[in-house]
Motif scaffolding. Structure first.
Motif, PDB file in Angstrom:
ATOM      1  N   VAL A  14      56.785  35.255  45.460  1.00 28.19           N
ATOM      2  CA  VAL A  14      56.291  36.460  44.793  1.00 28.19           C
ATOM      3  C   VAL A  14      54.845  36.285  44.343  1.00 28.19           C
ATOM      4  CG1 VAL A  14      56.599  37.898  42.724  1.00 28.19           C
ATOM      5  CG2 VAL A  14      58.587  37.236  44.090  1.00 28.19           C
ATOM      6  N   LEU A  15      54.496  35.112  43.885  1.00 32.09           N
ATOM      7  CA  LEU A  15      53.146  34.864  43.386  1.00 32.09           C
ATOM      8  C   LEU A  15      52.146  34.544  44.486  1.00 32.09           C
ATOM      9  CD1 LEU A  15      53.883  32.779  40.169  1.00 32.09           C
ATOM     10  CD2 LEU A  15      53.250  35.180  40.332  1.00 32.09           C
ATOM     11  N   GLN A  16      52.584  34.396  45.707  1.00 28.23           N
ATOM     12  CA  GLN A  16      51.698  34.057  46.824  1.00 28.23           C
ATOM     13  C   GLN A  16      50.540  35.042  46.978  1.00 28.23           C
ATOM     14  OE1 GLN A  16      51.567  31.331  48.597  1.00 28.23           O
ATOM     15  NE2 GLN A  16      49.920  32.043  49.901  1.00 28.23           N
ATOM     16  N   PRO A  17      50.766  36.391  46.941  1.00 25.99           N
ATOM     17  CA  PRO A  17      49.622  37.307  47.072  1.00 25.99           C
ATOM     18  C   PRO A  17      48.601  37.144  45.954  1.00 25.99           C
ATOM     19  CG  PRO A  17      51.673  38.469  47.456  1.00 25.99           C
ATOM     20  CD  PRO A  17      52.034  37.104  46.974  1.00 25.99           C
ATOM     21  N   ALA A  18      49.046  36.808  44.751  1.00 30.60           N
ATOM     22  CA  ALA A  18      48.112  36.623  43.642  1.00 30.60           C
ATOM     23  C   ALA A  18      47.243  35.390  43.866  1.00 30.60           C
ATOM     24  CB  ALA A  18      48.867  36.518  42.330  1.00 30.60           C
ATOM     25  N   TRP A  19      47.819  34.345  44.459  1.00 29.30           N
ATOM     26  CA  TRP A  19      47.040  33.144  44.728  1.00 29.30           C
ATOM     27  C   TRP A  19      46.022  33.385  45.834  1.00 29.30           C
ATOM     28  CZ3 TRP A  19      52.070  29.873  44.926  1.00 29.30           C
ATOM     29  CH2 TRP A  19      52.459  29.553  43.622  1.00 29.30           C
ATOM     30  N   ALA A  20      46.344  34.284  46.755  1.00 33.03           N
ATOM     31  CA  ALA A  20      45.448  34.542  47.879  1.00 33.03           C
ATOM     32  C   ALA A  20      44.171  35.254  47.428  1.00 33.03           C
ATOM     33  CB  ALA A  20      46.157  35.376  48.936  1.00 33.03           C
ATOM     34  N   GLN A  21      44.230  35.970  46.318  1.00 33.75           N
ATOM     35  CA  GLN A  21      43.081  36.715  45.814  1.00 33.75           C
ATOM     36  C   GLN A  21      42.078  35.753  45.196  1.00 33.75           C
ATOM     37  OE1 GLN A  21      42.998  40.306  45.523  1.00 33.75           O
ATOM     38  NE2 GLN A  21      40.942  40.261  44.742  1.00 33.75           N
ATOM     39  N   ASP A  22      40.855  35.715  45.699  1.00 30.31           N
ATOM     40  CA  ASP A  22      39.797  34.899  45.121  1.00 30.31           C
ATOM     41  C   ASP A  22      39.291  35.568  43.855  1.00 30.31           C
ATOM     42  OD1 ASP A  22      39.935  33.076  47.154  1.00 30.31           O
ATOM     43  OD2 ASP A  22      38.335  34.016  48.334  1.00 30.31           O
ATOM     44  N   ARG A  23      38.512  34.821  43.124  1.00 25.89           N
ATOM     45  CA  ARG A  23      37.873  35.416  41.950  1.00 25.89           C
ATOM     46  C   ARG A  23      36.787  36.369  42.421  1.00 25.89           C
ATOM     47  NH1 ARG A  23      37.202  31.269  37.050  1.00 25.89           N
ATOM     48  NH2 ARG A  23      39.409  31.035  36.648  1.00 25.89           N
ATOM     49  N   ILE A  24      36.704  37.523  41.772  1.00 20.61           N
ATOM     50  CA  ILE A  24      35.728  38.543  42.131  1.00 20.61           C
ATOM     51  C   ILE A  24      34.683  38.612  41.025  1.00 20.61           C
ATOM     52  CG2 ILE A  24      35.390  40.992  42.668  1.00 20.61           C
ATOM     53  CD1 ILE A  24      37.077  39.593  44.737  1.00 20.61           C
ATOM     54  N   TYR A  25      33.422  38.675  41.426  1.00 20.85           N
ATOM     55  CA  TYR A  25      32.313  38.754  40.483  1.00 20.85           C
ATOM     56  C   TYR A  25      31.574  40.066  40.702  1.00 20.85           C
ATOM     57  CZ  TYR A  25      33.169  33.767  40.046  1.00 20.85           C
ATOM     58  OH  TYR A  25      33.760  32.555  39.832  1.00 20.85           O
ATOM     59  N   ARG A  26      31.135  40.669  39.598  1.00 22.07           N
ATOM     60  CA  ARG A  26      30.371  41.916  39.672  1.00 22.07           C
ATOM     61  C   ARG A  26      28.914  41.621  39.369  1.00 22.07           C
ATOM     62  NH1 ARG A  26      31.237  47.752  36.735  1.00 22.07           N
ATOM     63  NH2 ARG A  26      29.460  48.691  37.772  1.00 22.07           N
ATOM     64  N   CYS A  27      28.062  42.028  40.299  1.00 27.42           N
ATOM     65  CA  CYS A  27      26.619  41.852  40.158  1.00 27.42           C
ATOM     66  C   CYS A  27      25.984  43.243  40.174  1.00 27.42           C
ATOM     67  CB  CYS A  27      26.057  41.020  41.299  1.00 27.42           C
ATOM     68  SG  CYS A  27      26.951  39.490  41.601  1.00 27.42           S
ATOM     69  N   GLY A  28      25.939  43.905  39.045  1.00 26.27           N
ATOM     70  CA  GLY A  28      25.423  45.278  38.998  1.00 26.27           C
ATOM     71  C   GLY A  28      26.395  46.208  39.696  1.00 26.27           C
ATOM     72  N   ASN A  29      25.960  46.814  40.806  1.00 25.27           N
ATOM     73  CA  ASN A  29      26.829  47.696  41.579  1.00 25.27           C
ATOM     74  C   ASN A  29      27.443  46.994  42.776  1.00 25.27           C
ATOM     75  OD1 ASN A  29      26.452  49.889  39.928  1.00 25.27           O
ATOM     76  ND2 ASN A  29      24.702  50.660  41.089  1.00 25.27           N
ATOM     77  N   GLU A  30      27.220  45.707  42.905  1.00 26.81           N
ATOM     78  CA  GLU A  30      27.744  44.943  44.032  1.00 26.81           C
ATOM     79  C   GLU A  30      28.832  43.993  43.541  1.00 26.81           C
ATOM     80  OE1 GLU A  30      24.816  42.983  46.409  1.00 26.81           O
ATOM     81  OE2 GLU A  30      23.381  44.624  46.134  1.00 26.81           O
ATOM     82  N   TYR A  31      29.758  43.653  44.439  1.00 24.44           N
ATOM     83  CA  TYR A  31      30.830  42.713  44.142  1.00 24.44           C
ATOM     84  C   TYR A  31      30.767  41.576  45.159  1.00 24.44           C
ATOM     85  CZ  TYR A  31      32.770  46.381  41.210  1.00 24.44           C
ATOM     86  OH  TYR A  31      32.949  47.323  40.247  1.00 24.44           O
ATOM     87  N   THR A  32      31.139  40.375  44.699  1.00 24.44           N
ATOM     88  CA  THR A  32      31.162  39.233  45.593  1.00 24.44           C
ATOM     89  C   THR A  32      32.274  38.294  45.176  1.00 24.44           C
ATOM     90  OG1 THR A  32      29.873  37.447  46.571  1.00 24.44           O
ATOM     91  CG2 THR A  32      29.461  37.927  44.251  1.00 24.44           C
ATOM     92  N   ASN A  33      32.758  37.497  46.126  1.00 23.12           N
ATOM     93  CA  ASN A  33      33.721  36.453  45.785  1.00 23.12           C
ATOM     94  C   ASN A  33      33.109  35.073  46.018  1.00 23.12           C
ATOM     95  OD1 ASN A  33      33.685  36.519  48.531  1.00 23.12           O
ATOM     96  ND2 ASN A  33      35.903  36.640  48.805  1.00 23.12           N
ATOM     97  N   ASN A  34      31.813  34.996  46.205  1.00 20.73           N
ATOM     98  CA  ASN A  34      31.095  33.758  46.400  1.00 20.73           C
ATOM     99  C   ASN A  34      30.631  33.257  45.026  1.00 20.73           C
ATOM    100  OD1 ASN A  34      29.281  31.726  46.971  1.00 20.73           O
ATOM    101  ND2 ASN A  34      28.476  32.754  48.807  1.00 20.73           N
ATOM    102  N   ALA A  35      31.270  32.183  44.533  1.00 25.85           N
ATOM    103  CA  ALA A  35      31.000  31.690  43.179  1.00 25.85           C
ATOM    104  C   ALA A  35      29.565  31.190  43.018  1.00 25.85           C
ATOM    105  CB  ALA A  35      31.986  30.593  42.807  1.00 25.85           C
ATOM    106  N   THR A  36      29.037  30.502  44.022  1.00 21.02           N
ATOM    107  CA  THR A  36      27.672  29.974  43.889  1.00 21.02           C
ATOM    108  C   THR A  36      26.653  31.110  43.857  1.00 21.02           C
ATOM    109  OG1 THR A  36      27.526  29.703  46.290  1.00 21.02           O
ATOM    110  CG2 THR A  36      28.221  27.790  45.011  1.00 21.02           C
TER     111      THR A  36
END
Length: 167
Positions: A14-36
């Protein structure tokens, strides 16, 4: 023991889909999942709920020839692939629009004259029901006054549109 192992397997599935989701970052009006990239740009972590982002198309770059103001104004006035209308066709459309507005103006003026006649300068004719119920007369008078005001505004608006066409 088998029931505990089975329960843990179900929970992991059940928790597998939650683990698949990377962290999402908001940069103004843009979104990214690239932490660096998010750290470099000072983006904020989006918490709670899933984020769905649809990639839009970028607007076409303006041509380098001419001034930026002129190309921006022409690009915003009509799209490049918009069909062109000949001068004769445009005159015919303008004449049609003028005829429609003049027709609407005559209807609105007729309606205004009828409402003014019924309103009778704030003292309309009382009906049999209103003789027994003075509150009904007051309400009808207020409705007529509002209707006259709306009709006057309609006439004024149509006249404004006609004056714009005549320029």
């Amino acid at each position: 023991m088998k029931s505990i192992l089975f329960a843990l397997t179900v929970i992991a599935a059940v928790l597998q889909p939650a683990w698949a989701q990377d962290r999402i970052y908001r940069c103004g009006n843009e979104y990214t999942n690239n932490a660096t990239q998010a750290k470099e740009r000072g983006c904020k972590l989006v918490e709670g709920g899933n984020v769905t982002v649809l990639q839009g198309s970028r607007p076409a770059a303006a041509s380098s020839g001419g001034s930026a103001g002129a190309s921006g104004a022409s690009a915003s006035s009509s799209p490049a692939n918009a069909p062109r209308v000949g001068a004769a066709d445009q005159r015919a459309r303008d004449a049609d629009a003028r005829a429609i507005l003049e027709s609407e103006l005559s209807k609105a003026e007729t309606r205004l004259a009828e409402l003014r006649k019924e309103y009778n300068d704030g003292s309309p004719q009382r009906t049999a029901l209103e003789l027994r119920n003075p509150q009904g007369y007051i309400e009808r008078t207020a409705e007529l006054k509002a209707s006259v005001a709306r009709a006057e505004a309609d006439v004024a608006g149509i006249k404004r549109e006609l004056s714009r066409l005549n320029k």
